[in-house]
Scaffold this motif. Structure first.
Motif, short mmCIF file in Angstrom:
data_model
loop_
_atom_site.label_atom_id
_atom_site.label_comp_id
_atom_site.label_asym_id
_atom_site.label_seq_id
_atom_site.Cartn_x
_atom_site.Cartn_y
_atom_site.Cartn_z
N GLY A 185 -5.17 16.69 6.32
CA GLY A 185 -6.41 15.82 6.47
C GLY A 185 -6.87 16.17 7.89
N LEU A 186 -6.79 17.37 8.40
CA LEU A 186 -7.35 17.37 9.82
C LEU A 186 -8.85 17.87 9.64
CD1 LEU A 186 -4.48 19.23 11.39
CD2 LEU A 186 -5.14 16.91 11.77
N ARG A 187 -9.60 18.08 10.90
CA ARG A 187 -10.83 18.64 10.77
C ARG A 187 -11.04 20.01 10.79
NH1 ARG A 187 -10.87 14.82 14.99
NH2 ARG A 187 -10.64 16.29 16.62
N ALA A 188 -11.88 20.55 10.23
CA ALA A 188 -11.90 22.00 9.93
C ALA A 188 -12.62 22.38 11.06
CB ALA A 188 -13.16 22.27 8.87
N ASP A 189 -12.10 23.77 11.27
CA ASP A 189 -12.55 24.72 12.71
C ASP A 189 -12.28 23.89 13.88
OD1 ASP A 189 -13.22 26.67 10.93
OD2 ASP A 189 -15.35 25.85 10.50
N ASP A 518 -15.10 6.69 -6.25
CA ASP A 518 -15.70 8.49 -6.16
C ASP A 518 -14.72 9.35 -6.45
OD1 ASP A 518 -14.18 8.08 -3.78
OD2 ASP A 518 -16.10 8.57 -2.46
N GLY A 519 -13.45 9.17 -6.65
CA GLY A 519 -12.47 10.03 -7.18
C GLY A 519 -11.72 10.29 -5.95
N ASN A 520 -11.44 9.55 -5.10
CA ASN A 520 -10.39 9.72 -3.67
C ASN A 520 -9.55 8.55 -3.80
OD1 ASN A 520 -11.48 12.21 -2.43
ND2 ASN A 520 -13.40 10.96 -2.60
N LEU A 521 -8.86 7.97 -2.69
CA LEU A 521 -7.77 7.30 -2.66
C LEU A 521 -7.83 6.39 -1.83
CD1 LEU A 521 -4.64 9.56 -2.96
CD2 LEU A 521 -5.60 8.42 -4.88
N ASN A 537 1.70 -11.82 10.66
CA ASN A 537 2.64 -11.43 11.56
C ASN A 537 2.91 -9.84 11.62
OD1 ASN A 537 4.03 -11.29 9.32
ND2 ASN A 537 5.74 -12.00 10.22
N SER A 538 1.60 -9.20 11.04
CA SER A 538 1.90 -7.73 10.81
C SER A 538 0.93 -6.86 11.72
CB SER A 538 2.11 -7.29 9.66
OG SER A 538 2.29 -6.14 9.35
N ASN A 539 0.91 -5.61 11.54
CA ASN A 539 -0.18 -4.78 11.99
C ASN A 539 -0.44 -3.63 11.15
OD1 ASN A 539 -2.06 -3.51 13.81
ND2 ASN A 539 -0.46 -2.44 15.21
N GLU A 540 -1.40 -3.94 10.08
CA GLU A 540 -1.47 -2.99 9.01
C GLU A 540 -2.81 -2.34 9.08
OE1 GLU A 540 1.13 -2.47 7.71
OE2 GLU A 540 2.09 -4.34 8.03
N ARG A 541 -3.17 -1.25 8.22
CA ARG A 541 -4.35 -0.45 7.97
C ARG A 541 -4.62 -0.15 6.62
NH1 ARG A 541 -2.93 4.29 12.60
NH2 ARG A 541 -0.73 4.11 11.66
N ILE A 542 -5.75 0.09 6.43
CA ILE A 542 -6.17 0.55 5.34
C ILE A 542 -7.11 1.89 5.45
CG2 ILE A 542 -7.60 0.16 3.09
CD1 ILE A 542 -7.18 -2.75 3.42
N PHE A 543 -6.67 2.86 4.76
CA PHE A 543 -7.41 4.31 4.76
C PHE A 543 -8.08 4.78 3.76
CE2 PHE A 543 -3.39 4.04 7.65
CZ PHE A 543 -3.95 4.78 8.65
N LYS A 544 -9.14 5.40 3.83
CA LYS A 544 -9.56 6.23 2.63
C LYS A 544 -9.12 7.70 2.95
CE LYS A 544 -13.72 7.37 -0.12
NZ LYS A 544 -15.11 7.03 -0.23
N VAL A 545 -8.57 8.32 1.83
CA VAL A 545 -8.05 9.42 1.83
C VAL A 545 -8.97 10.37 0.84
CG1 VAL A 545 -5.88 10.80 0.96
CG2 VAL A 545 -5.51 8.66 2.23
N ALA A 546 -9.43 11.49 1.46
CA ALA A 546 -10.05 12.22 0.76
C ALA A 546 -8.86 13.52 0.08
CB ALA A 546 -11.21 13.12 1.45
#
Length: 549
Positions: A185-189, A518-521, A537-546
């Motif tokens: 999931g890195l940036r292109a170029d 839109d068909g991703n995650l 008492n936590s440190n959570e994250r929500i991501f959108k994954v292409a």
């Protein structure tokens, strides 16, 4: 006079010349929770525990000793102590359940956290990893290096990307950590610089390896093409759905409320607290969510949650706020305990609601068709029992499950399910109507599995302990906690093929994966505070994954 033989147990009541058997009521009262758990001895590889005896209306016949949801040992009811294997430096939360002769299991007793000392004092760092190199394939980089050495053992490698930790590759037991890492999931170029550090069990770390420079390609050619953090969260995001206007709704497990936000994370706000929720000092609380197939008109949000006495499914209307006065309790009596509450909800293409119910730490309930524990349940949207369920008058769709937490349907309308094993294997199952999936006699493919439906795929618990699943374009995605990774597998007939792993150690423990509109995650973490009921008492994250190919 004709006498009738009855297959009941009880004292004989004489009525004239014939004997009639008086039935004895079944014992349905569980023992009290064992109290005053304490540590009596600790070595580098064992811990000795003692607890106060539980009480029961008949008699306590045994105790089950767990750490963090995994059954370690069962002892006879006359004993209130045990010496158990442990791992030096590993913090485990120990607790005990009591059982009676009828198979009733108590709620868990108090938890005691124990961190045994290491068997060997170690201040020597591993050697520096050598030979680091990387190859780009589109926007994915695959790194490899030569193994470091240590006077005891190398237990992990920490991978740095441009000076920031990109992920950790860990070993398990006697298995050393792998010497490869996939960065997705890195940036292109874009040019990236990588380095690797070796680490041992006592936290000694080598210096960074020589850097390797890698430039990504111009386009994504893999199954996962990118990930971006949408929001951070102090509590545990467990159930998550996205409605047709784009709004994301998720439940905070230990705060007991529902949060709404825009797809980019803006406008985040609590929209109401779910009534009647109570934690379990473990994994109970506000769990799975689902939206009605007719949500545009009926506005029903379905919620699976733990109460003081059980797990249950309710529905509440949502119109920008949670209309708690509209709450309808659809199903009660799903067993609850510290762990093994299940919790996932999913509407099927048939318009019915499916629910993953854990065994409530009472394994025998998984085979008991009179119990809702250890099952996949199927109910009508109004809470009724569908007439075509496999067992007349019952919500049970399939049984023999330990702690299922993932449900998803493919394009053929087939139900896939993800299930926690105890300490051997996790399972991905293709659920069939009325199917028996073997627990507790069978875990994965180990044990007495005759007559049970075999899993489609199994995973070592150390590389899995997976919770949520999602299907996008007949590709299955599996979010794993202990394994700290996202599995991706293509559905081919009744098999899973081309199994790949992403984000291995990148974001830590992963709890929930859900399709975006839109068909991703969507992907959520569960990195801390997920073994108690303490809010925020936590440190959570929500991501959108292409997703890609």
């Amino acid at each position: 006079m004709r006498s009738v033989a009855l297959s009941l147990v009880g004292p004989l009541l004489m009525v004239g010349p014939a004997a009639v058997v008086s039935p004895v009521a079944a014992d349905t009262t569980p023992p009290s929770a064992p109290a005053r758990l304490r540590v009596t001895a600790v070595t580098c590889d064992s811990v000795s525990l003692r607890w106060s005896a539980a009480t029961d209306n008949v008699a306590v016949t045994g105790y089950d000793v767990y750490h963090d949801g995994q059954l370690v040992r069962s002892v006879q009811g006359g004993s209130t102590q045990a010496t158990l294997p442990a791992v030096g430096g590993a913090s485990w939360g120990w607790y005990v359940n009591a059982r009676d002769a009828a198979g009733n299991v108590s709620q868990a007793g108090p938890t005691v956290s124990v961190t045994p000392p290491f068997c060997q004092a170690d201040t020597q760092a591993p050697t520096v990893p050598t030979g680091l190199s990387g190859v780009a394939s589109g926007t994915t980089v695959t790194l490899s290096w030569a193994a470091a050495t240590d006077n005891v053992a190398v237990t992990a490698y920490v991978v740095y990307r441009d000076g920031v930790v990109a992920g950790t590759v860990s070993g398990s037991g006697a298995n050393p950590p792998a010497t490869t890492f996939i960065d997705s999931g890195l940036r292109a170029d874009t040019a990236y610089r990588y380095a690797v550090v070796a680490r041992d069990a006592q936290g000694n770390s080598s210096a960074q390896s020589a850097a390797a420079a890698v430039t990504t390609g111009g386009a994504c050619t893999s199954g996962v093409c990118g990930s971006s953090q949408v929001t951070a969260e102090r509590d545990l995001p467990w159930g998550l759905v996205q409605i047709s206007d784009g709004t994301v709704l998720y439940g905070r497990r230990d705060v007991f409320d529902i949060v709404a936000m825009n797809p980019d994370g803006s406008g985040k706000r609590s929209v109401g607290t779910v009534p009647g929720v109570q934690g379990t000092n473990g994994e109970g609380g506000v769990l799975g969510l689902a939206v009605s197939p007719e949500f545009a008109s009926d506005r029903w949000l379905y919620i699976y949650h733990t109460s003081a006495t059980d797990n249950r499914i309710v529905r509440i209307r949502y119109d920008g706020t949670l209309r708690t006065e509209t709450r309808e309790v659809l199903l009660t009596g799903i067993p609850r305990n510290k762990y093994h509450n299940g919790g996932r909800l999913r509407f099927g293409p048939d318009g019915m609601l499916y629910a993953a119910a854990g065994d409530g730490q009472d394994p025998d309930q998984a085979q008991d068709l009179a119990s809702l524990g250890g099952k996949v349940l199927r109910l009508r949207p109004d809470g009724g029992v569908p007439g075509d369920n496999p067992f007349a008058g019952s919500y049970v769709w399939s049984y023999g499950h330990r702690n299922p937490q993932g449900l998803a349907f493919d394009s053929q309308g087939r139900l896939w399910q993800q299930e926690f094993g105890n300490n051997v294997m996790d399972e991905t199952n293709l659920v069939v109507k009325g199917g028996n999936y073997g627990w507790p006699a069978c875990e994965g493919t180990v044990g007495d599995c005759a007559g049970s439906v075999a899993p489609v795929r199994t995973y070592p618990v150390a590389a899995a302990s997976c919770s949520g699943i999602a299907i996008v374009r007949d590709v299955l995605y599996i979010a794993c906690l202990r394994g700290a990774r996202l599995y991706r597998a293509s559905i081919s007939g009744s098999s899973l093929t081309d199994v790949q792993q992403y984000f291995v150690g990148t974001y830590g423990r992963l709890r929930t994966v859900e399709p975006t509109i839109d068909g991703n995650l969507w992907l959520t973490t569960s990195s801390g505070g997920d073994k108690d009921s303490t809010p925020n008492n936590s440190n959570e994250r929500i991501f959108k994954v292409a997703v890609g190919l």
